[in-house]
Motif scaffolding. Structure first.
Motif, PDB file in Angstrom:
ATOM      1  N   ASN A  89       0.800  -1.317   0.199  1.00  0.00           N
ATOM      2  CA  ASN A  89      -0.140  -0.229  -0.147  1.00  0.00           C
ATOM      3  C   ASN A  89       1.302   0.843   0.063  1.00  0.00           C
ATOM      4  O   ASN A  89       0.853   2.233  -0.972  1.00  0.00           O
ATOM      5  CB  ASN A  89      -0.815  -0.025   1.380  1.00  0.00           C
ATOM      6  CG  ASN A  89      -2.229  -1.183   1.314  1.00  0.00           C
ATOM      7  OD1 ASN A  89      -2.244  -1.578   0.464  1.00  0.00           O
ATOM      8  ND2 ASN A  89      -2.304  -1.404   1.969  1.00  0.00           N
ATOM      9  N   ALA A  90       1.731   1.686   1.218  1.00  0.00           N
ATOM     10  CA  ALA A  90       2.830   2.461   1.356  1.00  0.00           C
ATOM     11  C   ALA A  90       3.531   2.669  -0.406  1.00  0.00           C
ATOM     12  O   ALA A  90       3.484   3.575  -1.241  1.00  0.00           O
ATOM     13  CB  ALA A  90       3.777   2.355   2.022  1.00  0.00           C
ATOM     14  N   ALA A  91       4.012   1.440  -1.067  1.00  0.00           N
ATOM     15  CA  ALA A  91       4.181   1.779  -3.480  1.00  0.00           C
ATOM     16  C   ALA A  91       3.706   2.725  -3.386  1.00  0.00           C
ATOM     17  O   ALA A  91       4.068   2.477  -4.087  1.00  0.00           O
ATOM     18  CB  ALA A  91       4.768   0.209  -2.624  1.00  0.00           C
ATOM     19  N   ILE A  93       1.093   3.527  -2.532  1.00  0.00           N
ATOM     20  CA  ILE A  93       0.538   5.389  -2.125  1.00  0.00           C
ATOM     21  C   ILE A  93       1.389   6.057  -2.743  1.00  0.00           C
ATOM     22  O   ILE A  93       1.585   7.494  -3.799  1.00  0.00           O
ATOM     23  CB  ILE A  93      -0.151   5.790  -1.079  1.00  0.00           C
ATOM     24  CG1 ILE A  93      -1.544   5.174  -1.127  1.00  0.00           C
ATOM     25  CG2 ILE A  93       0.003   7.725  -0.505  1.00  0.00           C
ATOM     26  CD1 ILE A  93      -1.262   4.472   0.097  1.00  0.00           C
ATOM     27  N   ASN A  94       3.264   6.473  -2.473  1.00  0.00           N
ATOM     28  CA  ASN A  94       4.114   7.027  -2.490  1.00  0.00           C
ATOM     29  C   ASN A  94       5.061   6.716  -3.333  1.00  0.00           C
ATOM     30  O   ASN A  94       6.054   6.487  -3.612  1.00  0.00           O
ATOM     31  CB  ASN A  94       4.907   6.907  -1.218  1.00  0.00           C
ATOM     32  CG  ASN A  94       4.309   7.614   0.660  1.00  0.00           C
ATOM     33  OD1 ASN A  94       3.323   8.123  -0.306  1.00  0.00           O
ATOM     34  ND2 ASN A  94       4.293   6.947   1.213  1.00  0.00           N
ATOM     35  N   ASN A  95       4.711   5.521  -4.503  1.00  0.00           N
ATOM     36  CA  ASN A  95       4.927   5.741  -5.211  1.00  0.00           C
ATOM     37  C   ASN A  95       6.684   4.545  -4.955  1.00  0.00           C
ATOM     38  O   ASN A  95       7.909   5.612  -6.015  1.00  0.00           O
ATOM     39  CB  ASN A  95       5.625   6.377  -6.859  1.00  0.00           C
ATOM     40  CG  ASN A  95       5.784   5.624  -7.343  1.00  0.00           C
ATOM     41  OD1 ASN A  95       6.034   5.138  -8.349  1.00  0.00           O
ATOM     42  ND2 ASN A  95       6.724   6.536  -8.613  1.00  0.00           N
ATOM     43  N   LEU A  96       6.792   4.032  -4.109  1.00  0.00           N
ATOM     44  CA  LEU A  96       8.105   3.497  -3.563  1.00  0.00           C
ATOM     45  C   LEU A  96       8.435   2.081  -4.045  1.00  0.00           C
ATOM     46  O   LEU A  96       6.775   1.489  -4.725  1.00  0.00           O
ATOM     47  CB  LEU A  96       8.496   3.687  -2.001  1.00  0.00           C
ATOM     48  CG  LEU A  96       8.258   4.806  -1.328  1.00  0.00           C
ATOM     49  CD1 LEU A  96       8.312   4.599   0.042  1.00  0.00           C
ATOM     50  CD2 LEU A  96       9.315   5.655  -1.326  1.00  0.00           C
ATOM     51  N   TRP A 101      11.489   0.287   0.386  1.00  0.00           N
ATOM     52  CA  TRP A 101      10.279   0.276   2.013  1.00  0.00           C
ATOM     53  C   TRP A 101      10.440  -0.599   3.202  1.00  0.00           C
ATOM     54  O   TRP A 101      10.519   0.141   4.245  1.00  0.00           O
ATOM     55  CB  TRP A 101       8.824   0.424   1.807  1.00  0.00           C
ATOM     56  CG  TRP A 101       7.722   0.979   2.910  1.00  0.00           C
ATOM     57  CD1 TRP A 101       7.582   2.518   2.856  1.00  0.00           C
ATOM     58  CD2 TRP A 101       7.054   0.085   4.247  1.00  0.00           C
ATOM     59  NE1 TRP A 101       6.745   2.250   3.901  1.00  0.00           N
ATOM     60  CE2 TRP A 101       6.247   1.354   4.300  1.00  0.00           C
ATOM     61  CE3 TRP A 101       7.143  -1.152   4.251  1.00  0.00           C
ATOM     62  CZ2 TRP A 101       5.681   1.311   5.607  1.00  0.00           C
ATOM     63  CZ3 TRP A 101       6.316  -1.269   5.443  1.00  0.00           C
ATOM     64  CH2 TRP A 101       5.315  -0.470   5.452  1.00  0.00           C
ATOM     65  N   LYS A 457       0.701   0.140 -10.804  1.00  0.00           N
ATOM     66  CA  LYS A 457       0.242   1.961 -12.113  1.00  0.00           C
ATOM     67  C   LYS A 457      -1.250   0.776 -12.512  1.00  0.00           C
ATOM     68  O   LYS A 457      -2.313   1.248 -12.243  1.00  0.00           O
ATOM     69  CB  LYS A 457       0.392   2.687 -13.145  1.00  0.00           C
ATOM     70  CG  LYS A 457       1.632   3.270 -12.508  1.00  0.00           C
ATOM     71  CD  LYS A 457       2.542   4.702 -12.806  1.00  0.00           C
ATOM     72  CE  LYS A 457       3.568   4.976 -12.674  1.00  0.00           C
ATOM     73  NZ  LYS A 457       4.649   4.077 -13.536  1.00  0.00           N
TER      74      LYS A 457
END
Length: 852
Positions: A89-91, A93-96, A101, A457
């Motif tokens: 989810n972090a990936a 949202i923040n494109n990581l 992460w 994406k």
RNA sequence: GCGCUCGUGCUGAAAUUGGUAAACAGACUGGACUUAAAAUCCAGCGGAACAUUGUUCCUUGUCGGUUCAAGUCCGACCGAGCGCACCA
């Protein structure tokens, strides 16, 4: 400024952490028969440690240090449950990159854990998202597959629309996702399953042997496995053109009360009515309510009459057949016989459809049943006059004799669905070949790696993309498609405790001799929230491995401690917005913000970001030190109960440690290593009767603290340590030797709780070339005969009719006559005032009760 | 509905096998030190009565039982928390 020095926790804690690191003193060694495997549930690397971690890992650390000091080879490792959705989810949202992460979080949290001063063998660190770990997991999966413990089937699954994945039954709580809280939907998908139901009976029966587990957890597992002893009964249909209908019941003795058969909406017989519009309406409604818990709770009983009849197995009567909306398709045979007289649900249904029924059990209020104590069967042919349990035995025999029924035990536990439509998990090592074969990936090609740079994406599962999923079968050369589902992360944590035994083994998941030595985990500490998830899965894994030929034990965790939550006060403003407790100003039992708005004080609740009542462990350690945080965590509440965080509490804990440090520094104590009965040493100095009591107290406290720690009673252990300090503050100048001895014992007993301070105090007291970490625990001893002199006095309680009157001090071990003489000497009037004594209960060294 | 755990001061709690209820702390109150505050140290801290600093009585959710003796064991009830639940 204060006139006493603040104790330098920062430099001191850093110093000893470096020293332990340098000497590698907590490295686990596999020598000799005495071992203890101490494990806390490993953390998910979410970013920072929280107070729950501090409590969890402090408990484990106290136990680990305690047993190490007591001469055990201790295995106390740490790792990371590092696959899972937050990274993904972090990936998104923040494109990581999820791996970046995760690695960053691991390194932060590792630093934080190290600052807590945990006695961990960091050489054994494992991380479930590393290919070194999941490679072996894929191998285990293949072994399970080859041994018939893994299968794939289309099934109605729990679909979490927020996390966009399937959840196991255990992960659905009150119809909502355990993580997202979203309403769970039903969906048909082709899914991989682990055959946990194969072990239902064992998993249930073996709970009785788990003496070191809390009753509560065992009960939860028993409920979850859900055993029902009963009977499967086959009803023939009046119209010979239909198949027999099997029903399951736990109350076969009520068969003579059977008034109808009830089938679930998707029972095989439903096909007959596929063109019937009325039935379809019923079916749609029933299906809908079966999918949502809220609808299910409110739904009224209803049904659809088939116009078909079954034949009662003993009576020559016709039994109408209905589809009903309250029979579950997935339990039993998806069919029941309705006995309205003795089942509330069937009664509600029968009343609605005006089905006639009769009672087959005597009314409880009836007199003849009161006489015999238990109701008897009536209207039941050969069963008449029997008790329920006798009737049950008899009717099962009759069913089996006329081949219309069979004794059967059902379990509620279903197989574990492990497919997840997510990227950040262990790939399932399966390929689907173009010729239709489903095969496992050959061992030489493991691990099946996750792609490094997934494309988040595009919608859906990032693994479901050409470049990754298209492959070739290396055996046949045929083209193939990879399985794009990954494994539930609970699979990762179902065997990590095995991997810790042999964490660097490249060839296999673990060497069996290492596992044999270290397992079972002697003390496993974690939250109650895993009572049925992780703890049941891990028990299943051991049995599954055994089934595959591994010579492992059945139970992974011998003793289980489920620690309570860390709670903190909560506040809300008039708009129901949570307010941080440290922003609240208190005035005469009212609460305000800085700008004067009045607040409501709520319940003390588990620390959580949403309620804004968290306390950051890092800032506490910065301000007061790790030892203070650790000591506070252990001091007030028993570990299994919730702990109330309080600023006053942590401050007072710091004051106590500060006071100890400054006191020992100022009296220039000398650290001594006498064993438990240092009498010869004491003979060197004058040692009069005034020292007798404190000496005795020290010895008692060694014994009692030791017992307390063994039994997880850390709060009372801490109380005894404070008591010891209070005694020693008083004793102080009377006898230097006793004083040094007492403080030296104190330093060693307090070591598991506040290891840095303990080491430093011993060092300041002159301990050189050795550390407390390497020193044995003071030996508890019994029956101290003080210096070979007269036995110690004791208090004796004098009661009249069981009520305390007064206490006298007498020599120990007096017999009754000696006691009475002594009593008359000390209280000459007492026995005269009693007049007639009917009985005297005298218990040596304890109590004397005069019954008048 | 079924099951588990638990009800003790203002608060967190303690009380081996039934044997001095409230250890050890927190909060609070008073005092010492200080110009003052903080820090530190000392004292008090379940309730009531009589009495002038000691004596007596009551007190572990409620009621009953077992026992010389019950916070502890047994039974019923009340209350709280958690788990399971149209599971036949």
């Amino acid at each position: 400024m204060s006139n006493i020095e603040k104790y330098p926790h920062k430099t001191l804690e850093k110093k000893w952490q470096e020293e332990w690191n340098r000497s590698n003193v907590f490295k686990s060694k596999k020598i000799g028969p005495k071992k203890k495997y101490i494990l806390e549930m490993f953390p998910y690397p979410s970013g920072n440690i929280h107070m729950g971690h501090v409590r969890n890992y402090t408990i484990g650390d106290v136990i680990a240090r305690f047993y190490r000091s007591n001469g055990f080879n201790v295995l106390h490792p740490m790792g990371w449950d590092s696959f899972g959705m937050p990274a993904e989810n972090a990936a998104i949202i923040n494109n990581l990159n999820p791996n970046d992460w995760t690695q960053k979080n691991i390194s932060t949290m590792k630093k934080q854990l190290k600052r807590m001063g945990l006695a961990i063998d960091w050489d054994r660190e494992v991380s479930t998202c590393s290919k070194e770990y999941y490679k072996h997991q894929q191998k285990l999966f293949i072994e399970f597959y080859k041994n018939g413990l893994v299968y794939k089937k289309d099934s109605l699954v729990n679909w979490d629309p927020v996390d966009k994945t399937v959840l196991a039954n255990e992960q659905v709580v009150d119809g909502k996702g355990w993580r997202s809280g979203a309403e769970i939907e039903s969906k048909v998908l082709s899914q991989w399953f682990l055959k946990i139901s194969k072990f239902s009976k064992e998993l249930l029966d073996d709970l009785d042997k788990l003496e070191g587990w809390p009753e509560k957890v065992k009960t939860m597992q028993r409920n979850w496995i859900g055993k029902s002893d009963g009977c499967e009964i086959e009803f023939k249909l009046e119209d010979k053109g239909f198949e027999n209908i099997k029903v399951f019941t736990t109350r076969p003795e009520t068969i003579y009360g059977a008034a109808f058969l009830g089938l679930s909406f998707d029972h095989p017989l439903s096909e007959v009515f596929s063109d019937d519009a009325v039935f379809q309406k019923f079916r749609n409604d029933a299906e809908k309510i079966s999918q949502k818990k809220e609808l299910l709770d409110k739904a009224k009983k209803t049904g659809f009459f088939t116009n078909l009849f079954a034949l009662h197995p003993f009576l020559k009567e016709k039994v109408p057949i209905y589809f009903v909306n309250y029979v579950l398709s997935e339990y039993g045979t998806g069919a029941i016989f309705g006995c309205p007289a003795h089942d509330e649900r069937d009664k509600e249904f029968a009343l609605k459809f005006k089905i006639k029924y009769k009672s087959v059990l005597q009314d409880q209020s009836n007199e003849s049943s009161l006489n015999s104590g238990q109701p008897q069967l009536i209207n039941s042919g050969s069963l008449n006059g029997l008790s329920v349990s006798d009737a049950r035995k008899k009717i099962i025999r009759e069913f089996e004799n006329n081949k219309s029924g069979i004794k059967k035990t059902l379990y509620r536990l279903k197989d574990w669905g492990v497919s997840r439509q997510r990227y950040w998990g262990c790939p399932i090592p399966i390929i689907y070949r173009e010729d239709g074969e489903v095969i496992t990936v050959p061992e030489s090609e493991l691990p099946v790696l996750l792609p490094d740079a997934p494309d988040f994406k595009a919608s859906g599962n990032p693994l479901n993309q050409k470049e990754w999923k298209e492959t070739k079968c290396t055996i046949t050369g045929l083209s193939a498609i990879r399985e794009t589902d990954t494994l539930d992360t609970f699979v990762d944590s179902s065997w990590y405790f095995l991997r810790f035994c042999d964490p660097k083994n490249d060839k296999q998941a673990f060497d069996i001799s290492e596992v044999k030595y270290w397992l079972p985990v002697d003390h496993y500490i974690g939250g109650i929230e895993h009572a049925i998830l992780h703890l049941l899965y891990s028990r299943f894994f051991m049995r599954a491995l055994k089934h595959c030929g591994y010579n492992v034990g059945k139970e992974p965790f011998k003793n289980l401690l489920t620690q309570g939550m860390v709670n903190h006060e909560t506040y809300k403003d008039s708009n129901n917005i949570w307010i941080e407790p440290d922003k609240v100003i208190k005035k005469n039992n009212s609460y305000f913000t800085a700008d004067g708005k009045e607040l409501k004080k709520g319940r003390s609740e588990k620390m959580s970001k949403s309620k804004k009542n968290t306390i950051d462990p890092e800032s506490i350690i910065e301000l007061y030190g790790a030892d203070t945080a650790r000591f506070f965590m252990m001091a007030d509440s028993p570990p299994e109960r919730d702990l109330e965080w309080s600023d006053e509490g942590i401050k007072a804990t710091w004051k106590f440690l500060n006071k100890i440090y400054n006191h020992l520094k100022s009296i220039k104590h000398k650290f001594v290593i006498y064993d438990s009965i240092p009498e010869e040493k004491f003979k060197e100095e004058e040692f009069d009767a005034s020292n007798q009591k404190p000496y005795q107290d020290i010895i008692d406290i060694v014994t009692n603290t030791t017992v307390d720690i063994k039994n997880y009673r850390f709060n009372t252990a801490v109380a005894k340590l404070r008591e010891l300090a209070n005694i020693l503050f008083k004793v102080e100048n009377k006898n230097k030797l006793l004083n040094n001895y007492g403080w030296s014992i104190f330093i060693r007993l307090i070591y598991p709780f506040v290891p840095h301070l303990s080491e430093e105090l011993a060092f300041l007291g002159g301990l050189k070339g050795e550390t407390i970490s390497e020193m044995p625990w003071p030996e508890p001893s019994k029956n101290i005969n003080f210096m070979g002199k007269a036995p110690v006095k004791c208090n004796l309680v004098i009661q009249v009719n069981g009520k305390k009157k007064f206490v006298i001090s007498v020599d120990t071990n007096l017999n009754q006559d000696e006691f009475l003489k002594e009593l008359d000497k000390q209280k000459p009037d007492f026995r005269i005032t009693l007049k007639v004594v009917k009985k005297l209960v005298y218990i040596k060294n304890k109590i004397a009760n005069f019954v008048v």
